[in-house]
Write a protein that holds these residues in place. Structure first.
Motif: not given
Length: 496
Positions: A391-397, A423-434
């Motif tokens: 998951p390319n988290l940089s592309s999300v941030l 809060a912004k759902p696209a803030f995935m600095a800590f990854s996401a999901g399980k």
């Protein structure tokens, strides 16, 4: 001479066979996988051995192939996901199917499979237990917050001793963060000048660097190399130091355990081991305790320290934003006490700056590998069971569809029209999901309390490094974290 010629021909024939076999398999699998750069047979996508080397090509591949593309690590495909919508669909909408991990032979060998990156089927059990134990220790409550505030106070004292002279805060921040983690895990801290603390921090840094090193990745691809005793000792030296450090604490806790009054994480784990003594299949034992606590200590200390150092280095170059944070702190708490977690809801701008600093830092651009748990048709492509995912988290941030000014430092990303935090759902600095970062709540508390305590008492300015725009700062974050110096000037006048 004839024997030599025969062996040479046989060797050439064998290489040709392997080459053609690799080419055939790649072409066969490519028909169902997303597109991507053409791999070199046997070797895969160029630059893949060095992970940081391939990362800089992700934006180019994203633009050329779309939000999902395939790279090859030798003969194995790795599917990269880009952009908020695609990453969210995988990690959140299909969380279960994207929840596994690939083997990490080097890590699995010294941890015996008990680590947060393991494919071990018991990872869910330990994740639930660790989260529950952190809550029992006071996460989200005043008791743990007070310990963090005490360490923040000592951190402020240590910075004050610098006397407004240029210094690299990475060491002082390491002392504070590692000591807080030791308080949670072991129930004790060490003096900042204690050689044992210095040695521990040194090994934690080297351990973290090794996980992402090229030699580590090569050994994961060719685990047979781990049978070489010298190489194994070289690669695991720092990791095994952490294990020995935790084992020493475990021995002490066993001797001093009071079952009616657990003091820290180790005590809670020991009580769980006692609870399951009659279960022959229990995974709660000394080995799992040592390995998971080693991982918590290393991951929590290194990542949070690096994040705080980057915070200070960047905020030192943004005097207007720094002044606005300080104004808000003064308004809410004055100078009589440091901000606490109950103040955070009254400090929307400070909170927004912290989140924007994390977004801008982009500490883990690609996160760790995921693995598809079963065959799935995803965005029109068939991903077979076992396919590795990045998951390319940089592309999300930095997704322009989710952020108004993605390449700029803008706290407004996390503020609504009334100036309140959002809060912004696209803030995935800590990854996401399980597989979202296990220590996310702990990290957020430390970042808020330490950062606000420092900004309450000091004004920071930069004294090292060339002038850079915000994008250049982000791209040079490693050098900034390791080497840049700042100056901390005590604030002589602010609202009492």
């Amino acid at each position: 001479m004839e024997i030599f010629s025969v062996l040479t021909l046989f060797f050439i024939f064998l290489l040709t066979l392997l080459f053609l076999s690799s080419l055939w398999r790649q072409q066969k699998r490519s028909h169902v996988l997303p597109p991507g750069p053409t791999p070199i047979p046997l070797l895969g996508t160029p630059n893949y051995l060095y992970r940081d080397g391939i990362l800089r090509y992700y934006p180019e591949f994203h633009k050329k192939y779309g939000t999902i593309f395939t790279l090859w690590q030798m003969t194995d495909p790795v599917v990269v996901l880009c952009g908020y919508d695609t990453v969210k669909e995988a990690l959140i909408n299909h969380a279960e199917r994207f929840s596994d991990r690939p083997p990490y032979p080097l890590l699995d060998k010294y941890t015996e499979g008990f680590n947060f990156l393991s494919t071990n089927k018991h990872w869910r059990l330990f994740r639930r237990f660790i989260l529950m134990t952190l809550r029992n220790l006071g996460l989200g409550k005043r008791s743990l917050e007070e310990k963090c505030l005490k360490e923040a106070e000592l951190l402020v004292e240590a910075v004050s001793e610098m006397g407004a002279k240029p210094f690299n805060p990475i060491h002082i921040l390491s002392f504070a963060v590692s000591n807080f983690m030791r308080t949670v895990l072991f129930g004790q801290r060490l003096d900042y000048k204690d050689k044992k603390l210095l040695e521990l921090i040194s090994h934690i840094r080297k351990h973290s660097d090794n996980i992402f090193s090229a030699k580590h990745q090569i050994c994961n691809m060719f685990p047979v190399l781990l049978k070489l005793p010298y190489l194994w000792r070289l690669l695991s030296k720092n990791s095994l130091y952490l294990v020995a450090h935790v084992r020493e604490q475990l021995d002490f806790h066993k001797q001093t355990l009071d079952t009616s009054a657990p003091r820290d994480f180790i005590d809670h784990f020991l009580l769980k081991i006692k609870e399951e003594e009659g279960n022959a299949h229990s995974q709660f034992r000394d080995t799992s305790l040592i390995m998971f606590i080693s991982s918590l200590l290393a991951a929590g200390s290194d990542s949070t320290t690096s994040t705080l150092k980057y915070f200070l280095a960047v905020i030192a170059r943004l005097p207007d934003i720094q002044a606005k944070v300080q104004e808000e702190i003064d308004k809410v708490t004055g100078s009589q006490r440091p901000p606490g977690m109950s103040d955070r809801s009254h400090m929307p701008y400070t909170n927004a700056v912290i989140y924007e600093l994390q977004r801008h830092l982009d500490l883990a651009p690609s996160g760790f590998y995921r693995v598809v748990t079963q065959d799935i048709t995803f965005q029109g492509y068939v991903l077979p069971k076992g396919t590795r995912i990045i998951p390319n988290l940089s592309s999300v941030l930095f997704d322009p569809t989710q952020w108004e000014t993605p390449d700029e430092f803008n706290p407004g990303h996390f503020l609504d029209e009334k100036g309140q935090f959002r809060a912004k759902p696209a803030f995935m600095a800590f990854s996401a999901g399980k597989r979202e970062c296990l220590g996310v709540s702990l990290a957020r508390m430390v970042l808020f309390l330490f950062f606000s305590a420092l900004l309450q008492k000091f004004s920071f300015s930069s004294v090292s490094g060339a002038q850079m725009d915000m994008k250049s700062l982000r791209l040079n974050k490693r050098n900034i974290i390791k080497y840049w110096e700042i100056r901390a000037v005590p604030r002589s006048s602010h609202t009492a």
